[in-house]
Design an enzyme around this catalytic site. Sequence first.
Site, PDB file in Angstrom:
ATOM      1  NE  ARG A 138      -0.013   5.757 -15.223  1.00  0.00           N
ATOM      2  CZ  ARG A 138      -0.053   6.910 -15.870  1.00  0.00           C
ATOM      3  NH1 ARG A 138      -1.080   7.703 -15.730  1.00  0.00           N
ATOM      4  NH2 ARG A 138       0.931   7.289 -16.674  1.00  0.00           N
ATOM      5  CB  CYS A 177      -3.105  -2.376  -8.643  1.00  0.00           C
ATOM      6  SG  CYS A 177      -2.109  -3.195  -9.886  1.00  0.00           S
TER       7      CYS A 177
HETATM    8  C1  UGA Z   1      -2.137   1.445 -10.418  1.00  0.00           C
HETATM    9  C2  UGA Z   1      -1.211   2.626 -10.100  1.00  0.00           C
HETATM   10  O1  UGA Z   1      -1.668   3.799 -10.761  1.00  0.00           O
HETATM   11  C3  UGA Z   1       0.225   2.318 -10.517  1.00  0.00           C
HETATM   12  O2  UGA Z   1       1.089   3.391 -10.140  1.00  0.00           O
HETATM   13  C4  UGA Z   1       0.675   1.019  -9.836  1.00  0.00           C
HETATM   14  O3  UGA Z   1       1.991   0.676 -10.231  1.00  0.00           O
HETATM   15  C5  UGA Z   1      -0.279  -0.094 -10.223  1.00  0.00           C
HETATM   16  O4  UGA Z   1      -1.621   0.259  -9.812  1.00  0.00           O
HETATM   17  C6  UGA Z   1       0.166  -1.363  -9.529  1.00  0.00           C
HETATM   18  O5  UGA Z   1       0.133  -1.398  -8.311  1.00  0.00           O
HETATM   19  O6  UGA Z   1       0.644  -2.275 -10.202  1.00  0.00           O
HETATM   20  P1  UGA Z   1      -3.408   0.554 -12.603  1.00  0.00           P
HETATM   21  O7  UGA Z   1      -4.242  -0.209 -11.643  1.00  0.00           O
HETATM   22  O8  UGA Z   1      -2.789  -0.164 -13.749  1.00  0.00           O
HETATM   23  O9  UGA Z   1      -2.189   1.290 -11.837  1.00  0.00           O
HETATM   24  O10 UGA Z   1      -4.302   1.720 -13.249  1.00  0.00           O
HETATM   25  P2  UGA Z   1      -4.760   3.180 -12.808  1.00  0.00           P
HETATM   26  O11 UGA Z   1      -4.579   4.079 -13.959  1.00  0.00           O
HETATM   27  O12 UGA Z   1      -4.132   3.604 -11.542  1.00  0.00           O
HETATM   28  O13 UGA Z   1      -6.343   2.982 -12.576  1.00  0.00           O
HETATM   29  C7  UGA Z   1      -6.868   2.180 -11.538  1.00  0.00           C
HETATM   30  C8  UGA Z   1      -8.376   2.335 -11.459  1.00  0.00           C
HETATM   31  O14 UGA Z   1      -8.729   3.644 -10.994  1.00  0.00           O
HETATM   32  C9  UGA Z   1      -9.101   2.183 -12.798  1.00  0.00           C
HETATM   33  O15 UGA Z   1     -10.252   1.407 -12.606  1.00  0.00           O
HETATM   34  C10 UGA Z   1      -9.466   3.590 -13.199  1.00  0.00           C
HETATM   35  O16 UGA Z   1     -10.613   3.658 -14.004  1.00  0.00           O
HETATM   36  C11 UGA Z   1      -9.710   4.227 -11.838  1.00  0.00           C
HETATM   37  N1  UGA Z   1      -9.537   5.690 -11.834  1.00  0.00           N
HETATM   38  C12 UGA Z   1      -8.326   6.257 -12.049  1.00  0.00           C
HETATM   39  C13 UGA Z   1     -10.638   6.506 -11.541  1.00  0.00           C
HETATM   40  O17 UGA Z   1     -11.762   6.023 -11.313  1.00  0.00           O
HETATM   41  N2  UGA Z   1     -10.455   7.873 -11.506  1.00  0.00           N
HETATM   42  C14 UGA Z   1      -9.255   8.447 -11.733  1.00  0.00           C
HETATM   43  O18 UGA Z   1      -9.163   9.699 -11.668  1.00  0.00           O
HETATM   44  C15 UGA Z   1      -8.168   7.615 -12.016  1.00  0.00           C
END
Ligand code: UGA
Length: 431
Positions: free
Chosen positions: A154, A260
């Site tokens: 992430r 992503c």
């Molecule tokens: C995501 C995946 O979590 C990774 O495992 C994956 O490797 C990566 O995509 C990828 O494909 O390269 P990332 O996009 O960096 O990682 O970040 P996340 O922490 O997953 O968050 C993604 C989005 O979801 C953010 O906008 C965050 O604010 C949102 N989110 C996350 C929520 O709205 N609620 C949550 O409970 C968690």
Amino acid sequence: MDISIVGSGYVGLVTGACFADVGHHVICVDNDQRKIAALQSGRIPIYEPGLQEVVHRNVSSHRLRFTRDIKDGVDNSQIIFIAVPTPPQSDGSVDLTYIEQVAREISEVLTDYRVIVDKSTVPVKTGEKVADTIRRYNKIRVSFDVVSNPEFLREGSAVADLMNPDRIVIGSNSDRALALMKKVYEPFMAPILVTDVKSAELIKHAANSFLALKISYINAISTICETSGADVEQVAEGIGTDKRIGRSFLSAGLGYGGSCFPKDVAAFLAISAQLGAPFPLLKEVERINTNQRTRFVHKIKDTLWILKNKRIAVWGLTFKPDTDDVRCSVAVEVVNDLLREGAMVYAYDPRGMDNVEELGLCKGLNLVKSPLEAVREAEALILATEWKEFHRVDLEETRRVMQTPIVFDGRNFFDPQTMKAVGFQYYGIGR
Ligand code: UGA
């Protein structure tokens, strides 16, 4: 092991640096002259906690170097990882041009057995195409294997995620390649899941889509909470403590963004349709995600009535905290919704402001140097990205300098009772 990584973006650079840190010799290859020159002179083009230290440490100990020359990478490594971008196309499907180009470039300089690993996020069956391409363009019929090894890091915690993975997925149809891949990952001491190539490719899209689904699920519940008077945080706790469900990715908010989830959900929809096995559940995941932002902006309009010429403060612009990445950021989309209504928006973000400016993402947005500067004379504050730094801002002072102390918390970052006690009119998500 001697490893090369083609593509020095988020995934390639973090992977290369961490591989070097566990003792491998790594060559990072990229065709962007400016990026390679920056990296060679010690500058890291992205902000990722801990990355700079890992890169500098391993460059100094000669385990990590950077080049534009793919032949140098292919000649001097046993395993070549492909970590180039796979951008979305207008119909949601993935543009695989860069993957094909790298496969061709590798095949043209391939003179001895190598394992070619697909690290980029790609649709199922891409491995077959990569292998076909290498076979077609390699004049001397060298033997090679293609492996799929998706990444799960992430942004914002990429180094920690890579160094301490939950699991490592290796999709390989060859024992020879598998033995080499196991050596790469031995130092990480994490469970290794061996699958066939297609299953590994599918795992990546299935994992990201499932996490996006979890977010949309709790966001749909947040709407029911708002209409019924329940509290989504309590509901998330209540269901998340069930081990079968788990608490993570159940934080209600403005919805998911970034480079992503939006892209991968759209890609999975496109691939499943192409394969004749459509996956409409994911359409609903997308719809709920967009709806979450629209509802939030409606709430602001409902409360402030006319937005034209109103001064509105926004804290946070990146798609999540601890990154400078503003691509597909919901915070940026909210800002643009407000600007379209004629509001005067003053925003602050600890790391993302340069990128918003350079990419020209929000025309007419005023970027300011501190959270307090943003709220001065503001008629409302919007918390759009949950940077820890915002916990250190003096709330009494914030209320005092605002024209009208109204807070719209898009990430349930503040405690509603505290906000009310300080004197704010407070609106969270689903509570
Ligand atoms: C995501 C995946 O979590 C990774 O495992 C994956 O490797 C990566 O995509 C990828 O494909 O390269 P990332 O996009 O960096 O990682 O970040 P996340 O922490 O997953 O968050 C993604 C989005 O979801 C953010 O906008 C965050 O604010 C949102 N989110 C996350 C929520 O709205 N609620 C949550 O409970 C968690």
